[in-house]
Scaffold this motif. Structure first.
Motif, mmCIF file in Angstrom:
data_model
loop_
_atom_site.group_PDB
_atom_site.id
_atom_site.type_symbol
_atom_site.label_atom_id
_atom_site.label_comp_id
_atom_site.label_asym_id
_atom_site.label_seq_id
_atom_site.Cartn_x
_atom_site.Cartn_y
_atom_site.Cartn_z
ATOM 1 N N ASP A 1 0.869 -1.173 0.000
ATOM 2 C CA ASP A 1 0.000 0.000 0.000
ATOM 3 C C ASP A 1 0.901 1.216 0.000
ATOM 4 O O ASP A 1 1.808 1.336 0.839
ATOM 5 C CB ASP A 1 -0.904 0.022 1.232
ATOM 6 C CG ASP A 1 -1.973 -1.055 1.186
ATOM 7 O OD1 ASP A 1 -2.320 -1.516 0.072
ATOM 8 O OD2 ASP A 1 -2.461 -1.445 2.258
ATOM 9 N N LEU A 2 0.654 2.106 -0.934
ATOM 10 C CA LEU A 2 1.465 3.305 -1.100
ATOM 11 C C LEU A 2 0.561 4.518 -0.912
ATOM 12 O O LEU A 2 -0.426 4.674 -1.639
ATOM 13 C CB LEU A 2 2.090 3.312 -2.498
ATOM 14 C CG LEU A 2 2.916 4.512 -2.900
ATOM 15 C CD1 LEU A 2 4.145 4.644 -2.010
ATOM 16 C CD2 LEU A 2 3.327 4.389 -4.359
ATOM 17 N N TYR A 3 0.878 5.349 0.081
ATOM 18 C CA TYR A 3 0.123 6.561 0.370
ATOM 19 C C TYR A 3 1.030 7.749 0.058
ATOM 20 O O TYR A 3 2.082 7.893 0.677
ATOM 21 C CB TYR A 3 -0.297 6.595 1.845
ATOM 22 C CG TYR A 3 -1.068 5.367 2.255
ATOM 23 C CD1 TYR A 3 -2.447 5.307 2.090
ATOM 24 C CD2 TYR A 3 -0.413 4.250 2.784
ATOM 25 C CE1 TYR A 3 -3.161 4.176 2.460
ATOM 26 C CE2 TYR A 3 -1.118 3.120 3.152
ATOM 27 C CZ TYR A 3 -2.494 3.086 2.984
ATOM 28 O OH TYR A 3 -3.187 1.962 3.338
ATOM 29 N N GLU A 4 0.629 8.568 -0.902
ATOM 30 C CA GLU A 4 1.489 9.660 -1.354
ATOM 31 C C GLU A 4 0.809 11.015 -1.232
ATOM 32 O O GLU A 4 -0.401 11.127 -1.399
ATOM 33 C CB GLU A 4 1.843 9.498 -2.830
ATOM 34 C CG GLU A 4 2.678 8.305 -3.161
ATOM 35 C CD GLU A 4 2.971 8.282 -4.640
ATOM 36 O OE1 GLU A 4 3.981 8.895 -5.033
ATOM 37 O OE2 GLU A 4 2.189 7.680 -5.379
ATOM 38 N N THR A 5 1.633 12.021 -0.988
ATOM 39 C CA THR A 5 1.210 13.406 -1.102
ATOM 40 C C THR A 5 2.063 14.011 -2.203
ATOM 41 O O THR A 5 3.290 13.971 -2.133
ATOM 42 C CB THR A 5 1.423 14.161 0.224
ATOM 43 O OG1 THR A 5 0.694 13.488 1.242
ATOM 44 C CG2 THR A 5 0.947 15.591 0.119
ATOM 45 N N ARG A 6 1.389 14.536 -3.219
ATOM 46 C CA ARG A 6 2.079 15.108 -4.373
ATOM 47 C C ARG A 6 1.757 16.598 -4.462
ATOM 48 O O ARG A 6 0.594 16.978 -4.476
ATOM 49 C CB ARG A 6 1.608 14.440 -5.664
ATOM 50 C CG ARG A 6 1.839 12.960 -5.708
ATOM 51 C CD ARG A 6 1.267 12.386 -6.976
ATOM 52 N NE ARG A 6 1.466 10.942 -7.018
ATOM 53 C CZ ARG A 6 1.012 10.172 -7.984
ATOM 54 N NH1 ARG A 6 0.324 10.682 -8.972
ATOM 55 N NH2 ARG A 6 1.249 8.873 -7.961
ATOM 56 N N PRO A 7 2.776 17.445 -4.564
ATOM 57 C CA PRO A 7 2.505 18.880 -4.711
ATOM 58 C C PRO A 7 1.812 19.150 -6.048
ATOM 59 O O PRO A 7 2.098 18.508 -7.058
ATOM 60 C CB PRO A 7 3.887 19.520 -4.655
ATOM 61 C CG PRO A 7 4.869 18.434 -4.810
ATOM 62 C CD PRO A 7 4.183 17.134 -4.553
ATOM 63 N N GLN A 8 0.886 20.095 -6.017
ATOM 64 C CA GLN A 8 0.156 20.504 -7.217
ATOM 65 C C GLN A 8 0.324 22.006 -7.402
ATOM 66 O O GLN A 8 0.990 22.679 -6.612
ATOM 67 C CB GLN A 8 -1.331 20.151 -7.071
ATOM 68 C CG GLN A 8 -1.597 18.667 -6.880
ATOM 69 C CD GLN A 8 -1.256 17.861 -8.116
ATOM 70 O OE1 GLN A 8 -1.749 18.131 -9.184
ATOM 71 N NE2 GLN A 8 -0.407 16.873 -7.958
#
Length: 147
Positions: free
Chosen positions: A117-124
Motif C-alpha cells: 500500500d502506497l500513500y502519497e502526497t504530491r505537490p500541485q
C-alpha cells in the motif's frame, strides 16, 4: 507448496517462541509486480540493515523506469511473540526528479504474495496537494530479476 506454487510456509510462526529480533527473511529479497504496469511500483529489493529493512523501489512512469533513493522500513510481526516479520512500514521522501513526493509505504505478506500500500502526497499547482493511494501485488521472480 500448493497447486498454484504459493505457500505460507515462510510466513508461519516458529514453535520456538519469541526471539530477540525478528527474522526478516520472509520479507527480504527481490519482489516484482505480477503484471507489467505502465505506472507505479514494479520492483522492490529489500535487505536487512541493522535490524531494519533497507528498501530499494523501482517504479514505472510510462515507458521509463525510475529508482527511488533507498530508505529504511520497520519490520512488523503478526503477533507480539512472533519471531518472523510478515510486513513493514516506512517513509520515503522523493526528490524533485521523482515529483517531490512524500510517500508512506506499507507491505504485508499474504500466501506468498507481497501486498504494497502506497500513500502519497504530491505537490500541485498553487500550493495544493494531491493525496493518492495505490495498492500493488508483487511476487518473487522466477527467472532473472527486474532492475
Amino acid at each position: 507448496m500448493t497447486a498454484h506454487g504459493i505457500s505460507r510456509e515462510r510466513e508461519r510462526r516458529s514453535p520456538r517462541g519469541p526471539q530477540p529480533g525478528l527474522d526478516l527473511r520472509p520479507v527480504t529479497g527481490e519482489w516484482e509486480a505480477f503484471a507489467a504496469p505502465t505506472s507505479g511500483i514494479v520492483h522492490i529489493s529489500s535487505t536487512e540493515h541493522d535490524g531494519r529493512l533497507l528498501m530499494h523501489i523501482t517504479e514505472a512512469d510510462g515507458t521509463d523506469l525510475r529508482k527511488w533513493d533507498a530508505f529504511h522500513a520497520t519490520p512488523m510481526a503478526d503477533e507480539v511473540d512472533s519471531d518472523a516479520a510478515v510486513g513493514f512500514h516506512g517513509e520515503a521522501h522523493l526528490g524533485v526528479d521523482l515529483g517531490s513526493r512524500e510517500a508512506v509505504v506499507c507491505g504485508y505478506l499474504n500466501r506468498g504474495v507481497l501486498a504494497i500500500d502506497l500513500y502519497e502526497t504530491r505537490p500541485q499547482d498553487q500550493g495544493a496537494a494531491a493525496r493518492v493511494v495505490n495498492r500493488r501485488f508483487l511476487h518473487r521472480p522466477v527467472g532473472p530479476s527486474h532492475p
